[in-house]
Design an enzyme around this catalytic site. Structure first.
Site, PDB file in Angstrom:
ATOM      1  N   GLU A  69      -8.405   4.844  -6.984  1.00 22.47           N
ATOM      2  CA  GLU A  69      -7.431   3.716  -7.242  1.00 22.47           C
ATOM      3  C   GLU A  69      -5.975   4.281  -7.366  1.00 22.47           C
ATOM      4  O   GLU A  69      -5.934   5.150  -8.648  1.00 22.47           O
ATOM      5  CB  GLU A  69      -7.915   2.928  -8.115  1.00 22.47           C
ATOM      6  CG  GLU A  69      -8.032   1.464  -7.896  1.00 22.47           C
ATOM      7  CD  GLU A  69      -8.630   1.162  -6.593  1.00 22.47           C
ATOM      8  OE1 GLU A  69      -8.100   0.919  -5.695  1.00 22.47           O
ATOM      9  OE2 GLU A  69      -9.832   0.886  -6.473  1.00 22.47           O
ATOM     10  N   ASN A  94      -1.084 -11.834  -7.978  1.00 23.41           N
ATOM     11  CA  ASN A  94       0.017 -11.880  -6.871  1.00 23.41           C
ATOM     12  C   ASN A  94       0.952 -10.705  -6.984  1.00 23.41           C
ATOM     13  O   ASN A  94       1.654 -10.625  -8.088  1.00 23.41           O
ATOM     14  CB  ASN A  94       0.644 -13.076  -6.706  1.00 23.41           C
ATOM     15  CG  ASN A  94       1.603 -13.146  -5.426  1.00 23.41           C
ATOM     16  OD1 ASN A  94       2.194 -12.269  -5.337  1.00 23.41           O
ATOM     17  ND2 ASN A  94       1.611 -14.106  -4.844  1.00 23.41           N
ATOM     18  N   ASP A 154      -5.018   0.345   2.292  1.00 18.40           N
ATOM     19  CA  ASP A 154      -5.546  -0.848   2.814  1.00 18.40           C
ATOM     20  C   ASP A 154      -5.560  -1.086   4.253  1.00 18.40           C
ATOM     21  O   ASP A 154      -6.466  -1.326   4.774  1.00 18.40           O
ATOM     22  CB  ASP A 154      -4.860  -2.010   1.911  1.00 18.40           C
ATOM     23  CG  ASP A 154      -5.052  -1.868   0.420  1.00 18.40           C
ATOM     24  OD1 ASP A 154      -5.539  -1.084   0.138  1.00 18.40           O
ATOM     25  OD2 ASP A 154      -4.113  -2.868   0.041  1.00 18.40           O
ATOM     26  N   SER A 208      -7.487  -7.085  -0.313  1.00 20.74           N
ATOM     27  CA  SER A 208      -6.409  -6.808   0.576  1.00 20.74           C
ATOM     28  C   SER A 208      -6.455  -7.741   1.625  1.00 20.74           C
ATOM     29  O   SER A 208      -6.406  -7.312   2.724  1.00 20.74           O
ATOM     30  CB  SER A 208      -6.491  -5.619   1.064  1.00 20.74           C
ATOM     31  OG  SER A 208      -5.215  -5.034   1.212  1.00 20.74           O
ATOM     32  N   ASP A 248      -3.320   6.399  -3.423  1.00 20.65           N
ATOM     33  CA  ASP A 248      -2.798   6.585  -2.081  1.00 20.65           C
ATOM     34  C   ASP A 248      -1.440   7.028  -1.911  1.00 20.65           C
ATOM     35  O   ASP A 248      -1.054   7.777  -1.352  1.00 20.65           O
ATOM     36  CB  ASP A 248      -3.285   5.452  -1.421  1.00 20.65           C
ATOM     37  CG  ASP A 248      -2.656   3.967  -1.720  1.00 20.65           C
ATOM     38  OD1 ASP A 248      -2.277   3.694  -2.957  1.00 20.65           O
ATOM     39  OD2 ASP A 248      -2.928   3.220  -0.862  1.00 20.65           O
TER      40      ASP A 248
HETATM   41  P1  ATP Z   1      -5.044  -6.777  -3.262  1.00 14.28           P
HETATM   42  O1  ATP Z   1      -3.484  -6.562  -2.700  1.00 14.28           O
HETATM   43  O2  ATP Z   1      -4.978  -6.835  -4.788  1.00 14.28           O
HETATM   44  O3  ATP Z   1      -6.107  -6.223  -2.603  1.00 14.28           O
HETATM   45  P2  ATP Z   1      -4.565  -9.257  -1.843  1.00 14.28           P
HETATM   46  O4  ATP Z   1      -3.829  -8.556  -0.754  1.00 14.28           O
HETATM   47  O5  ATP Z   1      -5.461 -10.414  -1.426  1.00 14.28           O
HETATM   48  O6  ATP Z   1      -5.293  -8.435  -2.836  1.00 14.28           O
HETATM   49  P3  ATP Z   1      -1.785  -9.951  -2.138  1.00 14.28           P
HETATM   50  O7  ATP Z   1      -1.406  -8.487  -1.842  1.00 14.28           O
HETATM   51  O8  ATP Z   1      -0.987 -10.452  -3.423  1.00 14.28           O
HETATM   52  O9  ATP Z   1      -3.198  -9.898  -2.706  1.00 14.28           O
HETATM   53  O10 ATP Z   1      -1.518 -10.708  -0.933  1.00 14.28           O
HETATM   54  C1  ATP Z   1      -1.804 -12.095  -0.876  1.00 14.28           C
HETATM   55  C2  ATP Z   1      -0.777 -12.744  -0.213  1.00 14.28           C
HETATM   56  O11 ATP Z   1      -0.982 -12.468   1.377  1.00 14.28           O
HETATM   57  C3  ATP Z   1      -0.872 -14.363  -0.232  1.00 14.28           C
HETATM   58  O12 ATP Z   1      -0.178 -15.081  -1.532  1.00 14.28           O
HETATM   59  C4  ATP Z   1      -0.267 -14.888   1.107  1.00 14.28           C
HETATM   60  O13 ATP Z   1       0.999 -14.631   1.143  1.00 14.28           O
HETATM   61  C5  ATP Z   1      -0.802 -13.967   1.992  1.00 14.28           C
HETATM   62  N1  ATP Z   1      -2.070 -14.211   2.761  1.00 14.28           N
HETATM   63  C6  ATP Z   1      -3.340 -13.516   2.744  1.00 14.28           C
HETATM   64  N2  ATP Z   1      -4.142 -14.215   3.312  1.00 14.28           N
HETATM   65  C7  ATP Z   1      -3.619 -15.260   3.999  1.00 14.28           C
HETATM   66  C8  ATP Z   1      -4.038 -16.399   4.917  1.00 14.28           C
HETATM   67  N3  ATP Z   1      -5.212 -16.286   5.119  1.00 14.28           N
HETATM   68  N4  ATP Z   1      -2.982 -17.105   5.181  1.00 14.28           N
HETATM   69  C9  ATP Z   1      -1.950 -17.131   4.575  1.00 14.28           C
HETATM   70  N5  ATP Z   1      -1.505 -16.154   3.991  1.00 14.28           N
HETATM   71  C10 ATP Z   1      -2.179 -15.214   3.639  1.00 14.28           C
HETATM   72  C1  GLA Z   2      -3.094  -1.963  -3.475  1.00 12.48           C
HETATM   73  C2  GLA Z   2      -2.306  -1.384  -2.794  1.00 12.48           C
HETATM   74  C3  GLA Z   2      -2.738  -0.045  -2.063  1.00 12.48           C
HETATM   75  C4  GLA Z   2      -3.535   0.976  -3.162  1.00 12.48           C
HETATM   76  C5  GLA Z   2      -4.251  -0.071  -4.144  1.00 12.48           C
HETATM   77  C6  GLA Z   2      -4.646   0.605  -5.447  1.00 12.48           C
HETATM   78  O1  GLA Z   2      -4.402  -2.565  -2.737  1.00 12.48           O
HETATM   79  O2  GLA Z   2      -1.968  -2.048  -1.303  1.00 12.48           O
HETATM   80  O3  GLA Z   2      -2.037   0.750  -1.228  1.00 12.48           O
HETATM   81  O4  GLA Z   2      -2.405   1.337  -4.127  1.00 12.48           O
HETATM   82  O5  GLA Z   2      -3.634  -1.302  -4.632  1.00 12.48           O
HETATM   83  O6  GLA Z   2      -5.543   1.583  -5.304  1.00 12.48           O
HETATM   84 MG    MG Z   3      -2.633  -6.827  -1.173  1.00 15.58          MG
END
Ligand code: ATP
Ligand code: GLA
Ligand code: MG
Length: 509
Positions: free
Chosen positions: A57, A253, A206, A160, A60
């Site tokens: 974690e 977020n 991701d 992601s 990357d």
């Molecule tokens: P992480 O990055 O921690 O793995 P994540 O990718 O789900 O989690 P964020 O990187 O904050 O979280 O991205 C989430 C954002 O992506 C949402 O706030 C929205 O803007 C967009 N998003 C994701 N899925 C959808 C969807 N099905 N429809 C519309 N927007 C989306």
């Molecule tokens: C998010 C980022 C990745 C990575 C992880 C933490 O998911 O999009 O690139 O940095 O956090 O490992």
């Molecule tokens: Mg994300």
């Protein structure tokens, strides 16, 4: 050697483990597509999954290898093409309202206001990187796109959804404009920089997992000297290994919290690398997310005259990382952190120069920069990934021992995130403790943390006990009104799923 290109399928059963569950979802999407765009037959249908990271974690973007896998949950985009240079973006989820905008007539990139949290920005950034690539390769990119999106990767939960989304929006832009033979590598490279346009300075894990995912396989993803993805299955054990994903339901977020969380960590690891390089009198490559250098650059420069480059041999790379861990301790002397003035003085630059170079494009807020802690996490985590891989490649004969050893590495990763990278939360720690007390061999944050999900390694005969304990001691306690459906989404046994797919002539089988 043939270049792997994005996979094409036409049957849902070729993509999903439980295709029958997906049929009503695709039917509903196509029905809404018809209501909105007048036909049940999209010109293009693509999907890309979320991912769970098994271990590795926040390394990357320091260019160390990671070990993620794709999940079944995904983003689907159904697309209609037009000759009118207009983009229309709609979502099956009413929380994400539809928008229409013109493609600039002079061919300039569409505008993205990264200060606003707007879901459509995640489509715009795919357009920007896709069009930029097309233009450089003399493809016209004037096609109008009408898209309807359906996603079931929970957002802000560490799985992601954003990568699944931007991989689709980038692929959509390429395909719409006639660039059809899309290699997985190109799509990874283009989509990896997407989120930087929406204000999140993220790495490439991701997108790699989403694009290269393979049913029943995890991926060993390396970024240097070039992107390289190796697929591998888990060894047969008795009891079987399972991965449970438990979402803390604390939404994080990344774009909104970037200045104090994700983007700040990127600044800290960059400054940590520069500080080590300075003290070692090394010149490191000005690469990485801030185009200034990475911890991997420090390793490469430090061992530049060694006959085995880092990454070529696992055993040798582990030794190199051990040396780095020693150096971190010796060179990054202010264990509690550096003020802006202190680090500027160490790097022999003015505070203004430091701020302009590292903190302007992605603004950050902090009291002190915790360079020692971040460096310690990064190098020990990079080593844990190699240790994990090495156990999978040469498993001990005793399954119980293998499971315990893999679990220990995951637990150490969690402790390091909690104590050194400071991206855990009490809720995430609590889930990990409950899981371990009830039979999980390993439990850790997956993804960026600061909320989101955990991944729990459980022997199959213990998964139910872990799930039941979490329902009772975490979910019902913190969320007494949680419904069974919400619980089923928050807590599930996850199997590695397939990667990005172009669905031709969809057959609902
Ligand atoms: P992480 O990055 O921690 O793995 P994540 O990718 O789900 O989690 P964020 O990187 O904050 O979280 O991205 C989430 C954002 O992506 C949402 O706030 C929205 O803007 C967009 N998003 C994701 N899925 C959808 C969807 N099905 N429809 C519309 N927007 C989306
Ligand atoms: C998010 C980022 C990745 C990575 C992880 C933490 O998911 O999009 O690139 O940095 O956090 O490992
Ligand atoms: Mg994300």
């Amino acid at each position: 050697m043939s270049v792997p290109t994005v996979v094409h399928h036409n049957k849902l059963s070729e993509i999903y483990d439980k295709a029958t569950v997906q049929v009503p979802r695709y039917e509903a999407l196509l029905k809404k597509f018809e209501e909105r765009y007048g036909t049940k037959k999209p010109d293009l249908l693509i999907r890309s999954p979320g991912r769970v990271n098994v271990i590795g974690e926040h390394i990357d973007y320091c260019f160390f290898s990671v070990l993620p896998m794709a999940v079944e949950a995904d983003i689907i985009m159904a697309i209609q093409l037009t000759d009118e240079p207009v983009i229309e973006v709609a979502n099956t989820n009413p929380d994400f309202p539809a928008t229409k905008f013109d493609l600039p007539k002079d061919g300039s990139p569409v505008d993205i206001d990264a200060t606003k949290s707007d879901w459509v920005n995640y489509f715009r950034c795919g357009l920007v990187v896709g069009q930029d690539y097309l233009k450089k390769n003399n493809y016209p990119c004037t096609k109008g796109i009408k898209v309807l999106i359906d996603g079931n990767v929970p957002t802000g939960s560490g799985l992601s959804s954003s990568a699944a989304f931007v991989v689709c929006s980038t692929l959509c832009t390429l395909l719409a404009n006639g660039y059809t033979d899309v290699s997985k590598k190109l799509l990874t490279q283009l989509s990896t920089v997407c989120e930087q346009h929406v204000g999140v300075n993220s790495g490439g894990m991701d997108q790699s997992a989403s694009i290269w995912g393979l049913k029943d396989h995890a991926l060993f993803v390396s970024f240097l000297p070039d992107l390289n993805v190796v697929e591998f299955g888990f060894p047969e054990t008795n009891p079987k290994l399972e991965f449970v994903i438990a979402n803390s339901l604390v939404v994080s977020n990344k774009q909104e919290t970037g200045p104090v969380n994700y983007n700040l960590r990127v600044v800290e690891v960059t400054l940590g690398a520069l500080l080590m390089a300075k003290k070692l009198n090394l010149t490191i490559k000005p690469d990485g997310n801030l185009q200034a250098g990475t911890f991997r650059g420090v390793v490469d420069a430090y061992f530049a005259n060694d006959k085995t480059p880092y990454g070529q041999d696992i055993e040798d790379s582990r030794k190199k990382l051990d040396k780095m861990i020693e150096l971190v301790d010796e060179l990054i002397t202010q264990k509690d952190g550096y003020t802006t003035e202190q680090i500027a003085s160490e790097l022999e630059m003015s505070v203004d120069e430091l701020k302009t170079k590292f903190m302007t494009k992605y603004p950050v807020r902090y009291e002190v920069l915790k360079l020692y802690r971040r460096a310690y996490h990064v190098f020990t985590e990079a080593k844990r990934v190699l240790d994990f891989l090495s156990l999978l490649q040469n498993p001990p004969a005793d399954s119980q021992k293998l499971i315990a050893d893999l679990g220990n590495l995951m637990n150490q990763s969690q402790d390091s995130q909690r104590d050194y990278f400071n991206n855990s939360l009490p809720q995430l720690d609590e889930i990990c403790s409950i899981a371990r007390e009830n039979g999980a061999a390993g439990a850790r944050i997956t993804g960026a943390g600061f909320g989101g999900s955990t991944v729990l390694l459980t022997p199959a005969n213990k998964s139910q006990q872990v799930i039941d304990a979490l329902k009772k001691d975490y979910y019902k306690k913190h969320y007494p009104k949680i419904t069974d459906e919400e619980l089923a989404d928050a807590l599930l046994v996850s199997k590695p799923g397939s990667g990005t797919t172009i669905i031709d002539n969809l057959s609902l089988e």
